[in-house]
Enzyme design. Structure first.
Site, PDB file in Angstrom:
ATOM      1  N   SER A  21       0.824  -1.206   0.000  1.00  0.00           N
ATOM      2  CA  SER A  21       0.000   0.000   0.000  1.00  0.00           C
ATOM      3  C   SER A  21       0.862   1.262   0.000  1.00  0.00           C
ATOM      4  O   SER A  21       1.880   1.338   0.674  1.00  0.00           O
ATOM      5  CB  SER A  21      -0.895   0.005   1.240  1.00  0.00           C
ATOM      6  OG  SER A  21      -1.676   1.170   1.297  1.00  0.00           O
ATOM      7  N   GLY A  46      -3.588   3.653   0.798  1.00  0.00           N
ATOM      8  CA  GLY A  46      -4.212   3.851   2.088  1.00  0.00           C
ATOM      9  C   GLY A  46      -5.380   4.828   2.006  1.00  0.00           C
ATOM     10  O   GLY A  46      -5.267   5.905   1.432  1.00  0.00           O
ATOM     11  N   ASN A  69       9.581   9.010   4.258  1.00  0.00           N
ATOM     12  CA  ASN A  69       8.375   9.658   3.754  1.00  0.00           C
ATOM     13  C   ASN A  69       7.485  10.095   4.906  1.00  0.00           C
ATOM     14  O   ASN A  69       7.435   9.469   5.965  1.00  0.00           O
ATOM     15  CB  ASN A  69       7.617   8.734   2.794  1.00  0.00           C
ATOM     16  CG  ASN A  69       6.506   7.971   3.480  1.00  0.00           C
ATOM     17  OD1 ASN A  69       5.405   8.485   3.655  1.00  0.00           O
ATOM     18  ND2 ASN A  69       6.794   6.724   3.886  1.00  0.00           N
ATOM     19  N   VAL A  71       4.197  11.389   3.742  1.00  0.00           N
ATOM     20  CA  VAL A  71       3.172  11.815   2.791  1.00  0.00           C
ATOM     21  C   VAL A  71       1.884  12.184   3.520  1.00  0.00           C
ATOM     22  O   VAL A  71       1.178  13.118   3.140  1.00  0.00           O
ATOM     23  CB  VAL A  71       2.923  10.721   1.734  1.00  0.00           C
ATOM     24  CG1 VAL A  71       1.717  11.060   0.870  1.00  0.00           C
ATOM     25  CG2 VAL A  71       4.165  10.554   0.858  1.00  0.00           C
ATOM     26  N   GLY A  72       1.566  11.446   4.565  1.00  0.00           N
ATOM     27  CA  GLY A  72       0.398  11.804   5.352  1.00  0.00           C
ATOM     28  C   GLY A  72      -0.916  11.251   4.842  1.00  0.00           C
ATOM     29  O   GLY A  72      -1.971  11.868   5.027  1.00  0.00           O
ATOM     30  N   ASN A  99      -6.664  -0.853   2.056  1.00  0.00           N
ATOM     31  CA  ASN A  99      -5.889  -0.460   3.236  1.00  0.00           C
ATOM     32  C   ASN A  99      -6.647   0.652   3.954  1.00  0.00           C
ATOM     33  O   ASN A  99      -6.821   1.738   3.418  1.00  0.00           O
ATOM     34  CB  ASN A  99      -4.496   0.007   2.813  1.00  0.00           C
ATOM     35  CG  ASN A  99      -3.630   0.391   3.997  1.00  0.00           C
ATOM     36  OD1 ASN A  99      -3.751   1.479   4.547  1.00  0.00           O
ATOM     37  ND2 ASN A  99      -2.731  -0.501   4.384  1.00  0.00           N
ATOM     38  N   CYS A 129      -1.727   4.583  12.704  1.00  0.00           N
ATOM     39  CA  CYS A 129      -2.240   5.953  12.686  1.00  0.00           C
ATOM     40  C   CYS A 129      -2.399   6.504  14.101  1.00  0.00           C
ATOM     41  O   CYS A 129      -2.692   5.759  15.033  1.00  0.00           O
ATOM     42  CB  CYS A 129      -3.602   5.983  11.993  1.00  0.00           C
ATOM     43  SG  CYS A 129      -3.554   5.343  10.309  1.00  0.00           S
ATOM     44  N   GLY A 264       7.364  -2.808  -1.631  1.00  0.00           N
ATOM     45  CA  GLY A 264       6.983  -1.406  -1.611  1.00  0.00           C
ATOM     46  C   GLY A 264       8.009  -0.475  -2.196  1.00  0.00           C
ATOM     47  O   GLY A 264       8.041  -0.221  -3.396  1.00  0.00           O
TER      48      GLY A 264
END
Length: 303
Positions: A21, A46, A69, A71-72, A99, A129, A264
């Site tokens: 993901s 995600g 990363n 990216v958020g 995901n 998270c 990944g």
């Protein structure tokens, strides 16, 4: 020819190689290179209940033997995922894994309701998270948090539930067992390792968020250790990821106990990496009289 098929929580995969993901998007960008049907599965980008713009740039940076990363979780939101993105990847001849991410128990549950009604084959629950109602600590940082979120979403779906574990913990085995006890059908590990680099010219971190997730070959030995420990402690399938870039890495991860692997970061510098891994595993099995690739799972012989 060796049988490359594997079964994860009742879902048949044609081979054990899954695109991870966040690294493969929805697969469309790769279709000019090879058919996504070559892959065992895709863990799709995600998704959160509401759309997210992600973090400000810079949010990706190279580093030795890997990448950082933050990216958020930029994504169009759960409803757009189901209505707009998912239809474009259906019928591609590979297993589709959603995901799911969130910031509250309630948002996770609402998202799982959406995904349960969709045609995805499996749900991967991202518990790395931050729980905004609990001071920002990741859901998966403690046994209690991991158990609570797994317990909350488990009744919301009949689809196989695979919980994705964070390595940023002191005891990943206890957390894995807590998820299993609350109904997880499988586990995937590891997610990225919290890390940081600083630009000595500007004296600023290379990422706008200061810290981010480290992925790539640098984390592979850590991932192998955690997969080995976890696979020996639970009775559900483990999907191994973290730094896999070659078929040798995939074979090693499976020997550690993984029933399948996810690829990944390697795809950023070699988009053909998953296909090369599939072909390499086939040659390795044929050359060593291994009839089924699943025979590799857990076959390590510790001293």
């Amino acid at each position: 020819m060796a049988d490359l098929s594997v079964n994860i929580a009742g879902i048949p995969f044609k081979n054990p190689v899954i695109a991870a993901s966040g690294c493969f998007g929805f697969g469309e960008d790769y279709e000019d290179l090879y058919p996504v049907s070559r892959l065992g599965g895709i863990s799709l980008k995600g998704t959160t209940l509401e759309p997210r713009d992600g973090n400000p740039v810079p949010r990706i940076a190279e580093c030795t033997a890997g990448m950082l990363n933050s990216v958020g979780l930029q994504n169009p939101g759960g409803r757009a995922f189901v209505e707009d993105e998912l239809p474009r990847v259906l019928g591609k001849g590979t297993v589709l894994i959603a995901n799911a991410a969130g910031s509250t128990v309630e948002s996770y549950c609402e998202l799982i309701d959406l995904l349960d009604a969709s045609p995805v084959d499996m749900i991967e629950l991202n518990i790395s998270c931050p729980n905004v109602k609990e001071g920002g600590m990741a859901f998966g940082a403690t046994c209690e948090g991991a158990a609570a979120i797994t317990k909350a979403v488990r009744p919301r779906t009949k689809k196989p539930l695979m919980v994705k574990l964070s390595p940023n913990v002191t005891d990943i085995v206890s957390i894995a067992k807590a998820c299993e006890a609350q109904g997880a059908d499988a586990l995937s590990l590891i997610n990225t390792v919290l890390a940081m680099r600083i630009d000595i010219r500007t004296r600023r971190p290379v990422l706008r968020q200061n810290v981010g997730g480290l992925s790539g070959p640098a984390v592979f030995p850590l991932a192998v250790r955690m997969v080995w420990q976890t696979a020996n402690a639970v009775n559900i399938p483990v999907v191994g990821l973290g730094g896999i870039e070659t078929w040798e890495n995939a074979a090693e991860m499976m020997m550690a106990g993984a029933a399948a692997v996810q690829v990944g970061a390697a795809m950023f510098w070699d988009p053909w990496a998953p296909v090369k891994i599939i072909d390499g595993l086939a040659r390795y099995c044929d050359g060593n009289s291994i009839r089924k690739v699943s025979e590799l799972t857990g076959s390590v012989r510790p001293w």
